[in-house]
Design an enzyme around this catalytic site. Structure first.
Site, PDB file in Angstrom:
ATOM      1  N   ASP A 213      -5.304  -4.239  -2.738  1.00 44.94           N
ATOM      2  CA  ASP A 213      -4.441  -3.817  -1.640  1.00 44.94           C
ATOM      3  C   ASP A 213      -4.453  -4.910  -0.566  1.00 44.94           C
ATOM      4  OD1 ASP A 213      -3.669  -2.496   0.828  1.00 44.94           O
ATOM      5  OD2 ASP A 213      -4.025  -0.588  -0.174  1.00 44.94           O
TER       6      ASP A 213
ATOM      7  N   SER B 184       0.823  -1.207   0.000  1.00 43.41           N
ATOM      8  CA  SER B 184       0.000   0.000   0.000  1.00 43.41           C
ATOM      9  C   SER B 184       0.861   1.263   0.000  1.00 43.41           C
ATOM     10  CB  SER B 184      -0.959  -0.047   1.188  1.00 43.41           C
ATOM     11  OG  SER B 184      -2.045   0.829   0.989  1.00 43.41           O
TER      12      SER B 184
END
EC number: 3.1.1.4
Length: 782
Positions: free
Chosen positions: A613, A333
């Site tokens: 993610d 991320s």
């Protein structure tokens, strides 16, 4: 493994009868039929005739499949009640492992599995085909089979006006799917399994009954065959067909260890690490090659907070002379944004990080309104349209990627993931690995189905399947392990969009309700005001009104659906599973899904990947470091969570325990939970194969009282030590996209300080890693 394996068999399935079937109709008995699906042998779902009004139907029908016994052949048998008005009702569904059959004939009776006593009777007959061998390439988990390619050229005959009629060409089970064309124009190709009984089907779209079917196994190899179509009336066109063998070599690497390029890098990096450790630990002698530990930095996600913090911590490691001791850096991320920026400079870790840090400050503190300026929106649209023209699937994550790039940079960056190889050419920097999660777009959460996918400058792949491709080929089209259509490598911003699309959920909804940039950011802020803590968001988000905002309208033709997950071509598509895949140690280490025993539903059966993610499961980038072939000794865990200093690390530890992956138990004391320190060591002497973990949570402890290690703050400096990391109104919440100059300076100084203030613990942990290597050397057999 690559060999001609004479284990092709003819499987004859005779659907005999059923008895005692429950009635799904109100008045009469059911009208039942049976379907058979065996994806390793055919793309078709075969079906018996329907027996009307009977609880004890008799079909006595035969179906034939050509199978290979080295594959995991799982047949799905279903009984349905036919209904003219509503959807056919399911009566029975069963999965049968064909691998349990011996040569010869065997009957099976499948019960309903309920209080009903009904059953389905099926006869299986297995015969060896001695004249049919097929080359298989396998890593013991997945298998690549032989591929054929059919080239089709359409040439017009007769009246040009008649050639305006549309035709469709289909090879069931081929990579390309149905192809539409005007009669007599066009060139097409189909990639399909060489061992299947395939046929080319050509039909007129305005007259589906006018068909031409060509069995492909009857076509001579590498010879031109000419046919006319249609055959029952004046021909519209001539077809020129040519069947050829597909590529023998795979473009997908099937292997569970590091690729040759990574191994070569590690050989060079070891020399850098050995010299750095000798200096940092003040060793008297040079380290032998088998005494050099593998030390890794593992950074979590957390948006701008993670990106900023990682800059501060890497600067701290560099100041201590410890950055050159690191072999790997993994990111997830927001921390991937920092790594992507740094690796644009091939010498970044050998230079003062003050320059890159100043650039970071400028981007973090700038106004973000310009990201949605009309000129920017038009540029996004043009780039998305060009990607669609080239053949990339379109999805919202691509738009998020471009917006995110504008948030983090002043202009588009042409840098690509494969460009980072230059930063590794002499072993001068650690190897970066970026993490994502592959899931299913429909019906399952990431907790039900989530597979770790890793990206490095060398390769992109799934450790679970032992399937990897060169990073520059990510996004291209693959089938059965071969490259069938190469697309240009995407700019790295599109990968950053995948790695960080946790943030796209709120951004997506804000975009769809907004008509101008100010409304967009107001709604974004409003959505975040309701969050009192950072939670894993759900993939499902509310649908917008029928009339979406004007900003969204600009993209409606490109983004007709609103999938949050990144859709990209699946490079494992068309691979089958080895008969013993489930027992393979590399697969079993990462199996964590209810689907893992159902090979017909796993990722290689999907046309696209659904990449997310990692924060949708566990906020960590550690899995690449847990591969036994990487043999990591020490992990520096850099955790940027605001709520729960050990929460994500404990989730990871629990996952490893369940999977049998060596990893220390994460059991902080109640005092440590209540008042986390700047640094915590977790190791397990009972598990010598498990890495030690030196954990750095994001906390403000002694920094409140010291401006630098051993330098107390003056009364005037006290305010500079106040960093809000715990309350719901923290300026570092993961949804914040702009920081004040004061806030970014505080976070950089805090994270830099926390590293430097624990230099003794860092050096001691590295010293223990060296000792661990030496002990293993002593017990290694000559």
């Amino acid at each position: 493994m690559q060999a001609k394996v004479p284990e092709t068999c003819l499987l004859t399935v005779r659907v005999l009868r059923a008895s005692g079937l429950p009635s799904k109709d109100l008045v009469t008995s059911s009208d039942c039929y049976v379907t058979l699906n065996l994806p390793t042998a055919s793309s078709h779902t075969l079906q018996t005739r329907t027996v009307k009004n009977s609880r004890n139907p008799v079909w006595n029908q035969n179906f034939h499949f050509r199978i290979h016994r080295q594959l995991k052949n799982v047949m799905e048998l279903k009984v349905f009640d036919h209904d003219l008005v509503t959807r056919d009702d399911p009566v029975l569904s069963v999965l049968f492992d064909v691998g349990t059959l011996q040569i010869g004939t065997q009957r099976q009776s499948f019960s309903l599995g309920t209080q009903e006593k009904g059953c389905l009777e099926v006869e299986f007959r297995l015969q060896t085909l001695t004249d049919c061998e097929e080359q298989l390439i396998s890593n013991g988990i997945v298998v690549a089979r032989e591929l054929s390619c059919l080239h089709v050229e359409l040439k017009r005959t007769g009246d040009p006006k008649r050639s305006e009629r549309k035709v469709q060409l289909v090879v069931a089970g081929a990579c390309e799917g149905p192809q539409d064309a005007s009669a007599g124009t066009g060139s097409f190709h189909f990639h399909y399994p060489a061992c299947w009984e395939q046929e080319l089907n050509v039909h007129l779209q305005d007259d589906p009954h006018e068909q031409l079917k060509v069995p492909l196994r009857t076509l001579p190899s590498s010879q031109l065959v000419r046919l006319v179509f249609p055959t029952s009336q004046e021909p519209l066109m001539r077809l020129e067909l040519k069947k050829e063998e597909g590529p023998k070599e795979l473009a997908v690497r099937l292997g569970c260890g590091p690729c040759p390029e990574e191994q070569a890098f590690l050989s060079k990096r070891k020399q850098v690490v050995a010299a750095a450790l000798k200096k940092a630990l003040q060793l008297d002698q040079d380290l032998h090659e088998d005494e050099i530990p593998v030390i890794a930095v593992m950074a979590t996600g957390g948006g701008i907070r993670a990106m900023t913090s990682l800059y501060g911590q890497l600067a701290g490691l560099q100041e201590l002379g410890l950055l050159d001791c690191i072999s790997y850096i993994t990111g997830a991320s927001g921390s991937t944004w920092a790594l992507a920026n740094l690796y644009e400079d091939p010498e970044w870790s050998q230079k003062d990080l003050a320059g890159p840090t100043e650039v970071l400050k400028t981007q973090v503190t700038k106004s973000k309104l310009g990201a949605l300026a009309p000129s920017q929106l038009w540029r996004y649209r043009q780039e998305l349209a060009e990607r669609a023209r080239l053949g990339h699937p379109t999805c919202f994550t691509n738009l998020w990627a471009l917006i995110n790039e504008a948030l983090l940079h002043d202009k588009p960056h042409e840098h690509k993931l494969s460009d980072q190889r230059e930063a590794l050419s002499r072993g001068q920097n650690p190897l970066p690995i970026y993490c994502a999660l592959n899931s299913k777009e429909q019906g399952l959460s990431t907790f039900d189905f989530g597979e770790w996918c890793e990206f490095s400058p060398y390769e992109v792949g799934f450790p679970k399947y032992g399937a990897f491709i060169s990073s520059e080929l990510f996004g291209s089209e693959f089938f059965m392990g071969r490259l069938v259509k190469q697309l240009p490598e995407s700019r790295i911003c599109f990968l950053e969009g995948i790695w960080s699309n946790l943030f796209a959920a709120s951004l997506q909804d804000s975009l769809y309700w907004s008509s101008e940039p100010s409304q967009f950011w107001d709604r974004w802020a409003q959505d975040q005001a309701n969050l009192d803590k950072e939670q894993v968001p759900h993939l499902k988000i509310a649908e917008p009104p029928t009339m979406a905002g004007r900003i969204a309208e600009l993209f409606t033709d490109l983004l007709t659906k609103r999938p949050l997950a990144h859709a990209t071509h699946n490079f494992t598509r068309g691979l089958h599973f080895h008969k013993d895949y489930f027992q393979n140690s590399h697969f079993s280490a990462w199996k964590a899904s209810k689907l893992d025993r159902l090979p017909n539903q796993l990722t290689p059966t999907e046309p696209h990947l659904c990449l997310l993610d990692v924060g949708y499961l566990i906020n960590t980038s550690c899995p690449p470091l847990l591969q036994p072939t990487r043999d990591v000794d020490l992990i520096l865990s850099l955790d940027y969570n605001l709520y729960g200093a050990f929460q994500q690390l404990q989730l990871l530890s629990r996952f490893c325990q369940e999977q049998g992956i060596p990893f220390p138990s994460i059991s902080p004391s109640p005092e440590e939970q209540r008042q986390p320190q700047e640094c915590h060591l977790f190791c397990d002497p009972a598990q010598p194969e498990a890495p030690a973990v030196l954990h750095f949570p994001l906390v403000n402890d002694s920094f409140q009282d010291y401006s630098a290690p051993g330098v107390p703050r003056t009364s005037e400096e006290k305010a500079a030590g106040e960093v809000n990391l715990s309350s719901s109104d923290s300026p570092y919440h993961y949804t914040k996209v702009t920081y004040s100059q004061e806030d970014v300076d505080k976070l950089l100084r805090l994270t830099h300080y926390n590293i430097c203030n624990n230099q003794d613990r860092l050096r001691e942990a590295m010293h223990q890693a060296v000792q661990r290597r030496r002990k293993r050397k002593q017990f290694r057999p000559e």
